[in-house]
Design a protein around this motif. Structure first.
Motif, PDB file in Angstrom:
ATOM      1  N   THR A   5       0.838  -1.046  -0.112  1.00  0.00           N
ATOM      2  CA  THR A   5       0.070   0.058   0.187  1.00  0.00           C
ATOM      3  C   THR A   5       1.024   1.091   0.053  1.00  0.00           C
ATOM      4  OG1 THR A   5      -1.750  -1.305   1.443  1.00  0.00           O
ATOM      5  CG2 THR A   5      -1.881   1.145   1.091  1.00  0.00           C
ATOM      6  N   GLN A   6       0.615   2.139  -1.090  1.00  0.00           N
ATOM      7  CA  GLN A   6       1.449   3.452  -1.060  1.00  0.00           C
ATOM      8  C   GLN A   6       0.542   4.573  -0.756  1.00  0.00           C
ATOM      9  OE1 GLN A   6       3.652   2.112  -4.930  1.00  0.00           O
ATOM     10  NE2 GLN A   6       4.362   4.055  -4.243  1.00  0.00           N
ATOM     11  N   SER A   7       1.205   5.394   0.129  1.00  0.00           N
ATOM     12  CA  SER A   7       0.372   6.701   0.312  1.00  0.00           C
ATOM     13  C   SER A   7       1.372   7.994   0.184  1.00  0.00           C
ATOM     14  CB  SER A   7      -0.134   6.730   1.808  1.00  0.00           C
ATOM     15  OG  SER A   7       0.721   6.542   2.689  1.00  0.00           O
ATOM     16  N   PRO A   8       0.906   9.260   0.124  1.00  0.00           N
ATOM     17  CA  PRO A   8      -0.639   9.391  -0.482  1.00  0.00           C
ATOM     18  C   PRO A   8      -0.530   8.790  -1.816  1.00  0.00           C
ATOM     19  CG  PRO A   8       0.986  11.409  -0.708  1.00  0.00           C
ATOM     20  CD  PRO A   8       1.756  10.387   0.147  1.00  0.00           C
ATOM     21  N   GLU A   9      -1.801   9.043  -2.261  1.00  0.00           N
ATOM     22  CA  GLU A   9      -1.996   8.675  -3.666  1.00  0.00           C
ATOM     23  C   GLU A   9      -1.404   9.731  -4.720  1.00  0.00           C
ATOM     24  OE1 GLU A   9      -6.220   6.250  -3.422  1.00  0.00           O
ATOM     25  OE2 GLU A   9      -6.159   7.787  -4.728  1.00  0.00           O
ATOM     26  N   ALA A  10      -1.519  10.943  -4.137  1.00  0.00           N
ATOM     27  CA  ALA A  10      -0.988  12.113  -5.048  1.00  0.00           C
ATOM     28  C   ALA A  10      -0.490  13.094  -4.063  1.00  0.00           C
ATOM     29  CB  ALA A  10      -2.257  12.803  -5.904  1.00  0.00           C
ATOM     30  N   LEU A  11       0.435  14.034  -4.516  1.00  0.00           N
ATOM     31  CA  LEU A  11       1.143  14.899  -3.807  1.00  0.00           C
ATOM     32  C   LEU A  11       1.596  15.869  -4.789  1.00  0.00           C
ATOM     33  CD1 LEU A  11       2.354  15.454  -1.006  1.00  0.00           C
ATOM     34  CD2 LEU A  11       4.488  14.345  -1.653  1.00  0.00           C
ATOM     35  N   ARG A  12       1.220  17.182  -4.105  1.00  0.00           N
ATOM     36  CA  ARG A  12       1.836  18.330  -5.133  1.00  0.00           C
ATOM     37  C   ARG A  12       2.733  18.998  -3.997  1.00  0.00           C
ATOM     38  NH1 ARG A  12      -1.707  20.154  -9.134  1.00  0.00           N
ATOM     39  NH2 ARG A  12      -1.221  22.220  -8.748  1.00  0.00           N
ATOM     40  N   LEU A  13       3.941  19.314  -4.464  1.00  0.00           N
ATOM     41  CA  LEU A  13       4.863  20.068  -3.778  1.00  0.00           C
ATOM     42  C   LEU A  13       5.365  21.314  -4.422  1.00  0.00           C
ATOM     43  CD1 LEU A  13       7.016  17.128  -2.468  1.00  0.00           C
ATOM     44  CD2 LEU A  13       5.408  18.282  -1.373  1.00  0.00           C
ATOM     45  N   GLN A  14       5.824  22.458  -3.794  1.00  0.00           N
ATOM     46  CA  GLN A  14       6.476  23.481  -4.395  1.00  0.00           C
ATOM     47  C   GLN A  14       8.075  23.206  -4.369  1.00  0.00           C
ATOM     48  OE1 GLN A  14       5.195  26.478  -5.495  1.00  0.00           O
ATOM     49  NE2 GLN A  14       3.279  25.802  -4.979  1.00  0.00           N
ATOM     50  N   GLU A  15       8.662  23.691  -5.725  1.00  0.00           N
ATOM     51  CA  GLU A  15      10.050  23.438  -5.660  1.00  0.00           C
ATOM     52  C   GLU A  15      10.662  23.726  -4.350  1.00  0.00           C
ATOM     53  OE1 GLU A  15      11.567  25.443  -9.010  1.00  0.00           O
ATOM     54  OE2 GLU A  15      13.538  24.549  -8.847  1.00  0.00           O
ATOM     55  N   GLY A  16      11.620  22.739  -4.027  1.00  0.00           N
ATOM     56  CA  GLY A  16      12.345  22.857  -2.820  1.00  0.00           C
ATOM     57  C   GLY A  16      11.615  22.535  -1.459  1.00  0.00           C
ATOM     58  N   GLU A  17      10.336  22.257  -1.620  1.00  0.00           N
ATOM     59  CA  GLU A  17       9.610  21.776  -0.368  1.00  0.00           C
ATOM     60  C   GLU A  17       9.793  20.101  -0.165  1.00  0.00           C
ATOM     61  OE1 GLU A  17       5.350  22.373  -0.700  1.00  0.00           O
ATOM     62  OE2 GLU A  17       5.018  21.390   1.098  1.00  0.00           O
ATOM     63  N   SER A  18      10.800  19.808   0.964  1.00  0.00           N
ATOM     64  CA  SER A  18      10.915  18.220   0.992  1.00  0.00           C
ATOM     65  C   SER A  18       9.676  17.595   1.562  1.00  0.00           C
ATOM     66  CB  SER A  18      12.143  18.159   1.931  1.00  0.00           C
ATOM     67  OG  SER A  18      13.395  18.825   1.335  1.00  0.00           O
ATOM     68  N   SER A  19       9.630  16.304   1.431  1.00  0.00           N
ATOM     69  CA  SER A  19       8.471  15.369   1.810  1.00  0.00           C
ATOM     70  C   SER A  19       8.834  13.921   1.544  1.00  0.00           C
ATOM     71  CB  SER A  19       7.328  15.864   0.887  1.00  0.00           C
ATOM     72  OG  SER A  19       6.110  14.955   1.595  1.00  0.00           O
ATOM     73  N   SER A  20       8.113  12.944   2.122  1.00  0.00           N
ATOM     74  CA  SER A  20       8.371  11.651   1.925  1.00  0.00           C
ATOM     75  C   SER A  20       6.985  11.063   1.626  1.00  0.00           C
ATOM     76  CB  SER A  20       8.712  11.323   3.408  1.00  0.00           C
ATOM     77  OG  SER A  20       9.563  11.542   3.861  1.00  0.00           O
ATOM     78  N   LEU A  21       7.465   9.855   0.807  1.00  0.00           N
ATOM     79  CA  LEU A  21       6.342   8.864   0.228  1.00  0.00           C
ATOM     80  C   LEU A  21       6.392   7.685   1.073  1.00  0.00           C
ATOM     81  CD1 LEU A  21       6.831   9.380  -3.481  1.00  0.00           C
ATOM     82  CD2 LEU A  21       5.885  11.005  -2.095  1.00  0.00           C
ATOM     83  N   ASN A  22       5.201   7.139   1.485  1.00  0.00           N
ATOM     84  CA  ASN A  22       5.178   5.891   2.093  1.00  0.00           C
ATOM     85  C   ASN A  22       4.791   4.764   1.311  1.00  0.00           C
ATOM     86  OD1 ASN A  22       3.401   4.158   3.962  1.00  0.00           O
ATOM     87  ND2 ASN A  22       5.333   4.654   5.115  1.00  0.00           N
ATOM     88  N   CYS A  23       5.476   3.685   1.614  1.00  0.00           N
ATOM     89  CA  CYS A  23       5.116   2.410   1.153  1.00  0.00           C
ATOM     90  C   CYS A  23       4.881   1.122   2.112  1.00  0.00           C
ATOM     91  CB  CYS A  23       6.163   1.932   0.174  1.00  0.00           C
ATOM     92  SG  CYS A  23       5.854   0.198  -0.396  1.00  0.00           S
ATOM     93  N   SER A  24       3.998   0.910   2.457  1.00  0.00           N
ATOM     94  CA  SER A  24       3.663  -0.268   3.544  1.00  0.00           C
ATOM     95  C   SER A  24       3.299  -1.486   3.010  1.00  0.00           C
ATOM     96  CB  SER A  24       2.626   0.430   4.658  1.00  0.00           C
ATOM     97  OG  SER A  24       1.337   0.285   4.023  1.00  0.00           O
ATOM     98  N   TYR A  25       3.928  -2.651   3.712  1.00  0.00           N
ATOM     99  CA  TYR A  25       3.694  -3.874   2.992  1.00  0.00           C
ATOM    100  C   TYR A  25       3.538  -4.899   4.103  1.00  0.00           C
ATOM    101  CZ  TYR A  25       8.759  -4.464   4.742  1.00  0.00           C
ATOM    102  OH  TYR A  25       9.816  -4.585   5.375  1.00  0.00           O
ATOM    103  N   THR A  26       2.695  -6.179   3.742  1.00  0.00           N
ATOM    104  CA  THR A  26       2.477  -7.151   4.268  1.00  0.00           C
ATOM    105  C   THR A  26       2.695  -8.288   3.638  1.00  0.00           C
ATOM    106  OG1 THR A  26       0.834  -5.852   5.525  1.00  0.00           O
ATOM    107  CG2 THR A  26       0.679  -8.352   5.786  1.00  0.00           C
ATOM    108  N   VAL A  27       3.748  -8.960   3.700  1.00  0.00           N
ATOM    109  CA  VAL A  27       4.315 -10.155   2.994  1.00  0.00           C
ATOM    110  C   VAL A  27       4.682 -11.161   3.986  1.00  0.00           C
ATOM    111  CG1 VAL A  27       5.050  -8.899   0.947  1.00  0.00           C
ATOM    112  CG2 VAL A  27       6.549  -9.444   2.599  1.00  0.00           C
ATOM    113  N   SER A  28       4.744 -12.440   3.413  1.00  0.00           N
ATOM    114  CA  SER A  28       4.942 -13.687   4.180  1.00  0.00           C
ATOM    115  C   SER A  28       6.316 -13.748   4.576  1.00  0.00           C
ATOM    116  CB  SER A  28       4.328 -14.803   3.511  1.00  0.00           C
ATOM    117  OG  SER A  28       4.860 -14.975   2.289  1.00  0.00           O
TER     118      SER A  28
END
Lengths: 110, 114
Positions: A5-28
């Motif tokens: 599962t990834q979040s957020p689905e969409a992200l708008r940033l201003q140039e220079g505005e740092s951020s993070s994308l998330n990937c959560s997983y459930t696997v055997s």
């Protein structure tokens, strides 16, 4: 059931505005976690591979990290050319298949 | 890393017809993968193609609809048969760099069925 599962689905940033994308997983069983960049009309372009919790990889303005349950793609001081969809995928040790998340659509505004 | 050439890059097809997508890799690989990416969705594995054996299809995909050929270690084709508008999608060919490592992708085939 193996799931990514990834979040957020969409992200708008201003140039220079740092951020993070998330990937959560459930696997055997996790053989590896991969980040890709996909531009419109193109196939995914490989960015990073992470194999174990605590591992980090960097490339230019991107840094990927991994824990036992999730991964983050940190974008530092993004530029408009970083605009793309970022996909996360895991390779499972049980079925030996790649499972992809639905991606985060990133738009960086000048 | 592997370089993958996929063609055609896009096509518009009439319903009821078939389209064959070609995938050429610049090195020998054991497994090749075919994915479908529907609009706004992630990649879904259609089948895995090994040279010299029949492709292994994922749940929801059947050989009659998506026949695959794998004549050698550098080439594969995927045919989308008896197409309907629901088959409109991006189809992607993929290979592993080495076993258990990252996958590499072709540029994709954007298929529109009218």
């Amino acid at each position: 059931e193996d799931q990514v599962t990834q979040s957020p689905e969409a992200l708008r940033l201003q140039e220079g505005e740092s951020s993070s994308l998330n990937c959560s997983y459930t696997v055997s069983g996790l053989r590896g976690l991969f980040w890709y960049r996909q531009d419109p009309g193109k196939g995914p372009e490989f960015l990073f591979t992470l194999y174990s919790a605590g591992e980090e990889k960097e490339k230019e303005r991107l840094k990927a990290t991994l824990t036992k349950k999730e991964s983050f793609l940190h974008i530092t001081a993004p530029k408009p050319e970083d605009s793309a969809t970022y996909l996360c995928a895991v390779l499972t040790s049980g079925t030996y298949k790649y499972i992809f998340g639905t991606g985060t659509r990133l738009k960086v505004l000048a | 890393s592997a370089v993958i050439s996929q063609k055609p890059s896009r096509d518009i097809c009439q319903r009821g017809t078939s389209l064959t997508i070609q995938c050429q890799v610049d090195s020998q690989v054991t497994m090749m993968f075919w994915y479908r990416q529907q609009p706004g969705q992630s990649l879904t594995l259609i089948a895995t193609a090994n040279q010299g054996s029949e492709a292994t299809y994922e749940s929801g995909f059947v050989i009659d609809k998506f026949p695959i050929s794998r004549p050698n270690l550098t080439f594969s084709t995927l045919t989308v048969s008896n197409m309907s508008p629901e088959d409109s999608s991006i189809y992607l060919c993929s290979v592993e760099g080495q076993a258990g490592t990252e996958a590499f992708f072709g540029q994709g085939t954007r298929l529109t069925v009218v």
